[in-house]
Structures are given as structure tokens and as C-alpha cells.
Motif scaffolding. Structure first.
Motif, PDB file in Angstrom:
ATOM      1  N   ALA A 178       0.833  -1.208   0.000  1.00 54.72           N
ATOM      2  CA  ALA A 178       0.000   0.000   0.000  1.00 54.72           C
ATOM      3  C   ALA A 178       0.864   1.254   0.000  1.00 54.72           C
ATOM      4  N   GLN A 179       1.930   1.232   0.769  1.00 46.51           N
ATOM      5  CA  GLN A 179       2.778   2.416   0.859  1.00 46.51           C
ATOM      6  C   GLN A 179       3.566   2.667  -0.420  1.00 46.51           C
ATOM      7  N   ALA A 180       3.881   1.601  -1.135  1.00 45.03           N
ATOM      8  CA  ALA A 180       4.665   1.750  -2.365  1.00 45.03           C
ATOM      9  C   ALA A 180       3.814   2.018  -3.586  1.00 45.03           C
ATOM     10  N   TRP A 181       2.496   1.777  -3.484  1.00 49.48           N
ATOM     11  CA  TRP A 181       1.645   1.915  -4.670  1.00 49.48           C
ATOM     12  C   TRP A 181       1.593   3.381  -5.090  1.00 49.48           C
ATOM     13  N   PRO A 182       1.731   3.682  -6.371  1.00 50.72           N
ATOM     14  CA  PRO A 182       1.855   5.077  -6.804  1.00 50.72           C
ATOM     15  C   PRO A 182       0.599   5.919  -6.627  1.00 50.72           C
ATOM     16  N   VAL A 183      -0.565   5.267  -6.514  1.00 46.48           N
ATOM     17  CA  VAL A 183      -1.814   5.991  -6.346  1.00 46.48           C
ATOM     18  C   VAL A 183      -2.487   5.480  -5.072  1.00 46.48           C
ATOM     19  N   LYS A 184      -2.849   6.369  -4.200  1.00 41.79           N
ATOM     20  CA  LYS A 184      -3.530   5.946  -2.974  1.00 41.79           C
ATOM     21  C   LYS A 184      -4.940   5.481  -3.322  1.00 41.79           C
ATOM     22  N   LEU A 185      -5.255   4.234  -2.935  1.00 41.70           N
ATOM     23  CA  LEU A 185      -6.533   3.623  -3.310  1.00 41.70           C
ATOM     24  C   LEU A 185      -7.495   3.653  -2.126  1.00 41.70           C
ATOM     25  N   PRO A 186      -8.738   4.062  -2.344  1.00 47.74           N
ATOM     26  CA  PRO A 186      -9.676   4.231  -1.232  1.00 47.74           C
ATOM     27  C   PRO A 186     -10.427   2.946  -0.883  1.00 47.74           C
ATOM     28  N   ASN A 187     -10.767   2.829   0.387  1.00 42.12           N
ATOM     29  CA  ASN A 187     -11.767   1.886   0.881  1.00 42.12           C
ATOM     30  C   ASN A 187     -12.251   2.431   2.215  1.00 42.12           C
ATOM     31  N   ASP A 188     -13.356   3.139   2.194  1.00 38.44           N
ATOM     32  CA  ASP A 188     -13.826   3.831   3.387  1.00 38.44           C
ATOM     33  C   ASP A 188     -14.187   2.883   4.523  1.00 38.44           C
ATOM     34  N   ASN A 189     -14.527   1.632   4.204  1.00 35.07           N
ATOM     35  CA  ASN A 189     -14.924   0.698   5.248  1.00 35.07           C
ATOM     36  C   ASN A 189     -13.732   0.057   5.954  1.00 35.07           C
ATOM     37  N   ASP A 190     -12.583   0.095   5.340  1.00 35.14           N
ATOM     38  CA  ASP A 190     -11.368  -0.427   5.946  1.00 35.14           C
ATOM     39  C   ASP A 190     -10.958   0.534   7.067  1.00 35.14           C
ATOM     40  N   LYS A 191     -10.936   0.026   8.293  1.00 37.47           N
ATOM     41  CA  LYS A 191     -10.677   0.889   9.451  1.00 37.47           C
ATOM     42  C   LYS A 191      -9.199   1.000   9.798  1.00 37.47           C
ATOM     43  N   GLY A 192      -8.328   0.459   8.957  1.00 38.99           N
ATOM     44  CA  GLY A 192      -6.904   0.579   9.202  1.00 38.99           C
ATOM     45  C   GLY A 192      -6.377   1.953   8.834  1.00 38.99           C
ATOM     46  N   GLU A 193      -5.226   2.307   9.400  1.00 43.13           N
ATOM     47  CA  GLU A 193      -4.613   3.592   9.074  1.00 43.13           C
ATOM     48  C   GLU A 193      -4.303   3.668   7.588  1.00 43.13           C
ATOM     49  N   TRP A 194      -3.754   2.596   7.040  1.00 37.53           N
ATOM     50  CA  TRP A 194      -3.575   2.439   5.598  1.00 37.53           C
ATOM     51  C   TRP A 194      -4.607   1.446   5.096  1.00 37.53           C
ATOM     52  N   LYS A 195      -5.164   1.708   3.908  1.00 35.89           N
ATOM     53  CA  LYS A 195      -6.218   0.855   3.365  1.00 35.89           C
ATOM     54  C   LYS A 195      -5.589  -0.345   2.657  1.00 35.89           C
ATOM     55  N   THR A 196      -5.119  -1.286   3.468  1.00 37.61           N
ATOM     56  CA  THR A 196      -4.401  -2.435   2.911  1.00 37.61           C
ATOM     57  C   THR A 196      -5.330  -3.505   2.364  1.00 37.61           C
ATOM     58  N   SER A 197      -6.612  -3.440   2.692  1.00 40.06           N
ATOM     59  CA  SER A 197      -7.530  -4.514   2.296  1.00 40.06           C
ATOM     60  C   SER A 197      -7.582  -4.699   0.790  1.00 40.06           C
ATOM     61  N   VAL A 198      -7.416  -3.616   0.028  1.00 37.60           N
ATOM     62  CA  VAL A 198      -7.536  -3.737  -1.427  1.00 37.60           C
ATOM     63  C   VAL A 198      -6.349  -4.499  -2.023  1.00 37.60           C
ATOM     64  N   PHE A 199      -5.276  -4.646  -1.284  1.00 37.05           N
ATOM     65  CA  PHE A 199      -4.118  -5.384  -1.768  1.00 37.05           C
ATOM     66  C   PHE A 199      -4.142  -6.845  -1.318  1.00 37.05           C
ATOM     67  N   THR A 200      -5.108  -7.200  -0.491  1.00 33.79           N
ATOM     68  CA  THR A 200      -5.143  -8.511   0.155  1.00 33.79           C
ATOM     69  C   THR A 200      -6.386  -9.261  -0.274  1.00 33.79           C
ATOM     70  N   ARG A 201      -6.233 -10.437  -0.820  1.00 38.81           N
ATOM     71  CA  ARG A 201      -7.387 -11.247  -1.229  1.00 38.81           C
ATOM     72  C   ARG A 201      -7.896 -12.032  -0.017  1.00 38.81           C
ATOM     73  N   LYS A 202      -8.544 -11.277   0.818  1.00 37.26           N
ATOM     74  CA  LYS A 202      -9.137 -11.749   2.071  1.00 37.26           C
ATOM     75  C   LYS A 202     -10.522 -11.133   2.162  1.00 37.26           C
ATOM     76  N   ALA A 203     -11.435 -11.775   2.866  1.00 36.01           N
ATOM     77  CA  ALA A 203     -12.794 -11.249   2.980  1.00 36.01           C
ATOM     78  C   ALA A 203     -12.765  -9.779   3.361  1.00 36.01           C
ATOM     79  N   PRO A 204     -13.270  -8.894   2.504  1.00 35.03           N
ATOM     80  CA  PRO A 204     -13.162  -7.454   2.795  1.00 35.03           C
ATOM     81  C   PRO A 204     -13.776  -7.044   4.126  1.00 35.03           C
ATOM     82  N   TYR A 205     -14.868  -7.694   4.534  1.00 31.48           N
ATOM     83  CA  TYR A 205     -15.540  -7.262   5.762  1.00 31.48           C
ATOM     84  C   TYR A 205     -14.688  -7.509   7.001  1.00 31.48           C
ATOM     85  N   HIS A 206     -13.666  -8.369   6.904  1.00 35.81           N
ATOM     86  CA  HIS A 206     -12.777  -8.583   8.046  1.00 35.81           C
ATOM     87  C   HIS A 206     -12.037  -7.316   8.449  1.00 35.81           C
TER      88      HIS A 206
END
Length: 890
Positions: A178-206
Motif C-alpha cells: 500500500a505504501q509503495a503503490w503510486p496511487v492511494k486507493l480508497p476503501n472507506d470501510n477499511d478501518k486501518g490507518e492504511w487501506k491495505t484490504s484492497v491489496f489482500t485477497r481476504k474477505a473485505p468485511y474482516h
């Protein structure tokens, strides 16, 4: 594709197939789900003191399938994750590396095979696998994939083998990406400081959602076993549909077989479940590796698979056998298929640029009644067969014919689809992408393609599967959520993000469905247009959140039905008894820290109370009353949508509210809470989705009542309905009789009249317009209120009630109303399961018997020890409303 000589319906001695059914195949499996242990992994940089301070430094017993949170809970090392304010204190669990280990001795029938594989049906998520200290799988990175590992030559005979899995923390593993990706990608439901869920093929609701917690699980979440064979094994069987009608069901069995060596002669047989018929067979010479053989066959005069409400969901069990040249059974595959057609028809019509959005099942235009489905638990392996059965039974009892598997969860278990097959519930299946934008590098795209291929192949034979959809709300997010400005993307960055969206959802996933499941349609994104686009009301599916998010009144639902409304909803609190199971008494008040933590949408309280003060008394002094009113508000509002959209067909052809169920005891949009207790909305859905329905609509702009007769039945429905104006004591002011003739699978307007005409001078707050009668053999009733429920001048509830124990955990409550009773709910001090009915209205003189169910056996003191009481709206209207909160509650 191998050429093969196949014969449709070849006669065969019954004993031949019976022998194959009784014979154990040469292919062998050994389950590896027992004897697991787990611990928190050591950090090599830790001091000795830090190592000893780890929460789980030593190996403890573990459950597989399972996840680390439930293992910790089983050992009493963490508190109940759903209780009170525990969620923030348990975030450390997802930040750790965890190790799982077990020992086993390989069975002889595994070791004597040429091909030996270790199979994980699911690893959550970033994992390395070691067998006898050898790394056999490095870098597992997709929760939704099966991992198949060759272990031939690595298994040790006659001794213990060690299987060791190291799970790396999901957030920390994806953070560098996430930190290296050239464009910051949004996911408002991801409650992490960085929105890492979009890089991880894991159930998004987790990663958190507006109805669920953030619990980043890890573990062997689906079964693990050894799989071994020598000559050949069935990789998968696809049943490709041809002609499908009541005269003939044509299929092609596309059998993929993996051969362990070159030039392996085998016979492939496709047979029915009875042993009387072989549908098709072929003798083929397999090449080494993967081979695909096509065997066409037909079922004559089949019984069709029908969705709930249209007929029986008939299924055919089909066995596929592979034998060697001596007739020995090498492998067997058993599946159930249905003879049916499901088409989504989108054709231009006379409404400007409009198009239909119509499901046609076996040639019948089918109005869709359903709900959106999310995972049933934050900790997925806890969802057992009984919970799946209970959820599907709820959907069927609620007269639903489709569930939408939403794209922020998981590709569901085979059991889920098996039950939908059996019960006639069609499934709209999203791929697991929701409300976010995803990376587009080659490694990620390849991972997505593998995921799609695996899950399409796994699910494609289920007759209940109606449609593949690329994602939830990603097109809408791109077009209407303003991320381009919010993230200040320049034109190049915008082009990159849009290229990623199109590559995944109009490229990869569309291609996989076309290649692997060509008989089923693919919809790139749901909805087709966002609610800010005028086309959303005349074309495609619509997620209408003007109500709730845009704060529009409930009446808008019937004014903006769209062509196919597959998301809309409103929030309410879980059932009171569910709070009692998870909250301490001192936490059960509206704005306690525990309550605010379980309110995951910031504006939830504000909007709930803003809507409540419009339509109901807003009463805050008693928590149980607030729960009751929140559920009644939700049910009354969503009733307007369910029935209003049904009355608008053929323009509208489907209504699916958000959402059926919960994964956690949150204040949410569900009709059934996380303990499977029905909220008011679930009882309303049973009535509003009834096959034949009387429904009153109020036209607010002209203060006009409209009465509809609606039916989904495939034959005309006729009868008579009595229409009468009466007061709440039962005195009839006037009555009349309406003749009802509703065409098959249609609706008919029976009445349209101004309130003033109907009232004939009577006080609107003291009157009810009742329509009831028998139509097509069904006894129907609908009641029209001339004023909002809060303004009804209801009398104090007057009734008699008797109770009789009818079982170890059940009581029959016989209630007789002496005046009108509005929104009746039986409550108790003992914990309840679902009563047979709730939140219902009773007219003066009416008697009903309701079955009350309890979670524990009734005490020796009998019914008196249960503390049963009756709640109605009668005793709440007229009380002054509290002031709604005006700020979002964080």
C-alpha cells in the motif's frame, strides 16, 4: 479436448452401476483436521523477557477448520469478541504472526499412490507451509483459493510427519504494498490507518464495515487433507446445459481428468443415482496431465427445477465414474443438477432510454423477492450446518426466491449452495470486490484470475446460481463518490485507476465466466448506474440509498422503484435478548461506550432518531422500548419499499432489501440479528412477500389511498374483499364489497380514493380502513392508516391472554383483542427464540394463538416463571417524543 465416442442412455445392467457405487475408488483421501496446536510466533529480535511475555508462548490445542481468535477464546485467553467494548482490546491478535502445527502418520493407501498431494481448501491468508521442516508452499496469499501441493517423496512412512503453517499478519504484510503503490486507493470501510484490504485477497468485511467489527483473522479456515491416486483422477465435472424444458433436458458432461502417466486407457461413465441408467460413457486414451472429455446426454421428460413459490426445486443426482481397462474404479464424482433455464432479459422498452431488468425462469417472467446476504459470523468456521439451515429456512419462510451474495464477504461454502438448490432459492453471486478500487499489477491480476477460475468451477453446476456479478458498487463509486477530487488524482492517475477497474471487471472476470461458465450471464457491476444518474431509475439494477443516506422519506421508495431494486434499507437495533447475551446490564443504555462501539455507521443514531420522530414516538428512557420502536420503524419503512415495488411491476421486476442477516450484534440494516432472532422486518417480509397480497399505498401528495391486489401465482386469482371504515373499538362507519380478479403473475388496482372521501367526516386519527377477504383461496388483510402511526389516537390496549406450555421450551399464548391492538410483541424475562409471529395487528374481537419459543427449558415453576408480558404500540403513542441527537455519534 479429447475426442470420445459417447452413447446417450446406453442400457446397462443395474448391478454394474450398483457395483461402482458400492466400490471404494482407488483415489484415497486422509483428513488432517485433528491434533492441531497453535502458538504465537516468536520475534527473533525479542529479548528473553519479551518472548516470555507473549500471550501464547507455548503450544495449545487448536481447532481446524478454525481461526486464531476462536482458538484463543476456547482457552479463555481473550474475552468474548462480540461483547461490550472488547473489540479495540483484541486488535493485537490480528497484528501477530501465528503458528499452527500437527503430526500425522500417512496411511498406507496414500503412500502406495503415484500422485500424493497436500490440499488446503482455504488458508487465511498470508501463509507458509512446511512439511517435515521443508518449505512446500511459500507465500500463500489468497483466502479464496484452494492450495494443492505435491508431497510425493516428502511423506515419511511408518512415522510421524509434521505439518507446520505460519500465518503472517494481514495488515503488516500488505502495508509495504500500500505504501509503495503510486496511487492511494480508497476503501472507506477499511478501518486501518492504511487501506491495505484492497491489496489482500481476504474477505473485505474482516477489515471493518458499517455493520461489523474489524477482526483480522488467521488460520486454516477450511478443511485440509491428503489426496492420492495412481492412474487417473477427476479434476472437475461441468454440466453444460443445452435444451432445458419439460420434454427434454440436454447436458454435456465436460469431464476433466488428470492422468499420472502417458497413454492411460480409461472408461468414463455418467450415470443416474438409481443404478438403472447410464446416461453416457466413453473409452478414451488419456495423455499425461490434464484431459477434458465431453459426453452429451439427455434426461427425457424431466421434472424442472423451480424457484421457491413457482414449483418444486427438483434435482437429479449424477455420478461420474472413471474406471481402468479392467473395470476397477479409479475415481468417482457425485453432483446434483437441475433442469432449468434462468435468463436475465435486458431489452429496450418505451420508457425513453429505459431497459427491462427481468429474470425469466423456465420461460416464466419471475418477480424477484429477496434480500442481500452477508457472512454469518466474523469468525467463519463457527458457522455450522445448523446455522446455514436456519438462515435458508428463514429466507424460504419469508417467501423469498433469491438471495444476493454480496461482494464484501466470501464465496460461500458448497453447503450454502446445496441448501439453496434444495429449497429453490436463486443466488445472485458477486465476485468478492466491494466499495473500493484495486491495484492492477500483473501479480494481483493473476491472483484475481486464479481466484475467479477456482470459484466459478466450484459453483457453476448449482442450479440455484442465477448470475455472476463483478462487484458491489465500484462503478457507482467511480462515477458518484468523488474520490477523484478527494484524493486529488491527476488525469494520469485517474486513467490508471479506471484502467484497473475495467481490466478486472470488464476484462478478467468477464472472460473467466465466458470461458468457464458460458451458459450463465455476467453483470459487470451492481448497480449499473449510481443514484445520481437519471438512468438508474429506468435501466439496470439500482441501489437506492436516497432513503437513509440522503435522508429522504420512506415514501420515496414507491415513487422511485427502479427496474430492479437490489439494495435499499434502514437500520434498527438487534433484539433485546441478543443484547442480554453480549452486554452487561450497565452497558444497555443508548449511548454507552458499548452501544456506540456496536453502532458502526457514524450517522446511524442521528438518522434512526430523525426518522423515528417523523413517524413514531421517540422514547429514550427505556432501552427495551427503544429497541422495539427501532425495529417497528425499520419494518414499516421497508414495507413501503417491498410492497410498493411489487405494485409497480412490470416496470419494476425485483425487490431485494439490504440486508437479511448479521455477522455481529451491531445496529444494522438486517432483518435477522446475529443470533438468528427475527426483528420486526423479518415478520413483515413474510407478509409483504406473500404469494398473493392486498397492499395499501398512500399517495402523500394528494392524500389518496390506493389498494392493490398482487399475485405471483401462475393462475388468475379471484375472490371478494370487504372494505370497511371502522374505529379502534370495532364500530363500522361504512363497508362495501369489491370483486377481485387478478391476472396470473400480475397486479390489479382495486381502489383509488381521497382520504376525505373515505373518512366521510370522521376523525382521521381515530379510524382504520380495513380490506380483508379471500382471494384465490388465501385469506388476506391490509390496514390503511390515515395519519402517521405516532398520531394515531389508539386506546389503551384491552385484551385477554392465556398461556399453556406445549413443549419443553414452548408456550402457546392465546390472545383475544377487545379493541384494536397495534404491533403486538410478546416479551419475557426468560431468553426467547423466535415466536411464531410478532409485530402484528389485531382487530377488536379477534383471537390468535402465538407459539412462544425459549432458548432454555421452561423451569419447574412453569409458565409463571418465564415473566411473559405483552407490548403494543397502543401504550406508547401519544407520549411526547424526546429530542433526536443532532450530531453523528462516533
Amino acid at each position: 479436448m479429447l475426442s470420445a465416442t459417447s452413447l446417450a442412455m446406453v442400457s446397462c445392467h443395474t448391478t454394474d452401476v450398483a457395483q461402482l457405487l458400492a466400490e471404494s475408488p482407488q483415489r484415497s483421501e486422509q483428513t488432517l483436521t485433528e491434533g492441531w496446536v497453535f502458538r504465537q510466533a516468536a520475534d527473533p529480535t525479542d529479548t528473553l523477557a519479551a518472548q516470555s511475555a507473549r500471550s501464547v508462548p507455548d503450544w495449545l490445542s487448536a481447532t481446524v477448520p478454525g481461526v486464531v481468535h476462536t482458538d484463543l477464546l476456547a482457552h479463555g485467553l481473550i474475552p468474548e469478541p462480540f461483547a461490550g467494548t472488547t473489540e479495540p482490546d483484541l486488535q493485537w491478535v490480528g497484528d501477530q504472526t501465528w503458528e499452527y502445527r500437527m503430526e500425522f502418520t500417512p496411511a498406507a493407501d496414500i503412500l502406495d499412490k503415484q500422485v500424493q498431494e497436500l490440499v488446503f481448501k482455504g488458508l487465511d491468508t498470508y501463509a507458509d507451509v512446511y512439511l517435515n521442516d521443508s518449505l512446500v508452499l511459500g507465500g500463500a496469499d489468497n483466502m479464496f483459493l484452494e492450495w494443492r501441493i505435491s508431497v510425493a517423496g516428502l511423506l515419511r512412512p511408518d512415522t510421524l510427519n509434521t505439518l507446520h503453517v505460519v500465518f503472517h499478519p494481514a495488515y503488516q504484510t500488505a502495508l509495504p504494498m500500500a505504501q509503495a503503490w503510486p496511487v492511494k486507493l480508497p476503501n472507506d470501510n477499511d478501518k486501518g490507518e492504511w487501506k491495505t484490504s484492497v491489496f489482500t485477497r481476504k474477505a473485505p468485511y474482516h477489515f471493518g464495515w458499517d455493520w461489523g467489527p474489524r477482526y483480522l483473522t488467521a488460520g486454516v479456515w477450511r478443511p485440509v487433507y491428503l489426496d492420492a491416486y495412481s492412474t487417473a483422477a477427476i479434476e472437475n465435472v461441468q454440466f453444460v446445459r443445452g435444451r432445458q424444458d419439460s420434454l427434454q433436458g440436454d447436458f454435456t458432461a465436460r469431464v476433466t481428468v488428470t492422468a499420472a502417466a502417458e497413454q492411460a486407457p480409461v472408461r468414463i461413465i455418467v450415470a443416474d443415482s438409481t443404478g438403472r441408467d447410464i446416461y453416457a460413457k466413453a473409452d478414451v486414451m488419456l495423455d499425461g496431465g490434464e484431459n477434458t472429455v465431453e459426453l452429451p446426454f439427455s434426461i427425457t421428460h424431466p421434472k424442472l427445477w423451480w424457484p421457491n413459490g413457482l414449483g418444486k426445486p427438483n434435482l437429479y443426482t449424477v455420478h461420474t465414474f472413471v474406471t481402468d481397462k479392467s473395470g476397477r474404479l479409479l475415481d468417482r464424482n457425485t453432483q446434483r443438477i437441475g433442469v432449468r433455464t434462468i435468463r436475465l432479459v435486458q431489452e429496450p422498452d418505451s420508457v425513453g432510454e429505459g431497459e427491462s431488468f427481468q429474470f425469466v425462469v423456465n420461460g416464466i417472467q419471475t418477480f424477484i423477492k429477496g434480500a442481500n446476504y452477508i457472512p454469518q459470523d466474523a469468525f467463519l468456521p463457527r458457522v455450522d450446518t445448523a446455522r446455514y439451515e436456519r438462515l435458508i429456512e428463514t429466507a424460504v419462510a419469508s417467501n423469498m426466491n433469491m438471495l444476493r451474495v454480496w461482494g464484501g464477504g466470501i464465496y460461500e461454502e458448497d453447503l450454502f449452495f446445496d441448501l439453496c438448490d434444495e429449497q429453490g432459492l436463486m443466488v445472485w453471486e458477486d465476485f468478492m470486490f466491494a466499495c473500493a478500487f484495486y491495484p492492477w499489477d500483473t501479480a494481483f491480476l493473476n491472483n484475481v484470475e486464479r481466484e475467479a477460475v477456482y470459484n466459478v468451477r466450484r459453483l457453476r453446476n448449482h442450479p440455484s446460481l442465477a448470475l455472476w456479478c463483478g462487484n458491489n458498487e465500484i462503478d457507482e463509486a467511480w462515477n458518484h463518490w468523488g474520490y477523484q477530487a478527494l484524493y486529488a488524482w491527476d488525469s494520469t492517475e485517474q486513467a490508471q485507476v479506471k484502467h484497473g477497474i475495467d481490466t478486472i471487471f470488464r476484462g478478467i472476470l468477464a472472460d473467466v465466466v465466458a470461458r468457464e461458465d458460458s451458459g450463465r450471464q455476467y453483470h459487470p457491476s451492481s448497480p449499473m448506474y449510481g443514484r445520481g444518474n437519471p438512468l438508474s431509475q429506468i435501466k439496470g439494477d439500482v441501489h437506492y440509498w436516497g432513503v437513509f443516506h440522503d435522508e429522504e422519506p420512506f415514501s420515496v421508495y414507491k415513487d422511485k422503484p427502479g427496474r430492479f431494486s437490489n439494495e435499499y434499507g434502514f437500520v434498527s437495533l438487534p433484539c433485546y435478548d441478543t443484547y442480554r447475551e453480549y452486554f452487561r446490564p450497565d452497558e444497555m443504555w443508548l449511548y454507552s461506550p458499548a452501544m456506540k462501539l456496536h453502532q458502526k455507521t457514524p450517522k446511524g443514531y442521528r438518522l434512526l432518531e430523525q426518522y423515528m420522530v417523523r413517524d413514531l414516538p421517540l422514547l429514550k428512557e427505556d432501552f427495551r422500548t427503544y429497541v422495539y420502536l427501532s425495529q417497528l420503524l425499520q419494518a414499516e419503512g421497508i414495507k413501503i419499499a417491498m410492497e410498493g415495488q411489487r405494485s409497480k411491476r412490470p416496470f419494476n421486476q425485483g425487490t431485494m432489501y439490504w440486508q437479511l442477516n448479521d455477522c455481529y450484534p451491531a445496529i444494522s440494516w438486517s432483518s435477522m440479528d446475529s443470533r438468528y432472532r427475527w426483528k420486526a422486518l423479518q415478520y413483515y417480509a413474510v407478509r409483504s412477500y406473500a404469494p398473493t397480497l392486498l397492499s395499501f399505498e398512500r399517495v402523500d401528495s394528494s392524500a389518496t389511498a390506493v389498494l392493490w391486489a398482487i399475485t405471483d401465482k401462475q393462475a388468475p386469482q379471484a375472490g371478494e374483499v370487504t372494505l370497511r371504515l371502522q374505529d379502534f373499538a370495532g364500530k363500522v362507519v361504512w363497508d362495501s364489497t369489491l370483486r377481485v380478479d387478478v391476472p396470473a403473475n400480475a397486479n390489479r388496482e382495486l381502489l383509488r380514493a381521497a382520504d376525505t372521501t373515505l373518512l366521510r367526516g370522521q376523525a382521521a386519527a381515530q379510524m382504520a380502513l380495513v380490506a380483508e377477504g379471500v382471494v384465490g383461496g388465501d385469506t388476506l388483510r391490509s390496514i390503511y392508516w390515515f395519519v402517521p402511526l405516532k398520531d394515531l389516537q389508539l386506546p389503551k390496549a384491552d385484551y385477554t391472554v392465556t398461556y399453556r406450555q406445549t413443549g419443553p421450551r414452548s408456550v402457546a399464548a392465546t390472545l383475544t383483542a377487545r379493541n384494536l391492538l397495534k404491533s403486538v410483541l410478546f416479551e419475557a424475562e426468560a431468553l426467547q427464540d423466535n415466536p411464531s409471529d410478532a409485530y402484528f395487528d389485531m382487530l377488536p374481537g379477534e383471537t390468535r394463538t402465538i407459539t412462544l419459543n425459549f432458548t432454555e427449558p421452561i423451569p419447574a415453576t412453569g409458565v409463571d416463571g418465564l415473566g411473559i408480558s405483552l407490548r403494543t404500540l397502543n401504550d406508547l403513542v401519544g407520549r411526547p417524543s424526546a429530542v433526536p441527537v443532532s450530531q453523528n455519534v462516533q
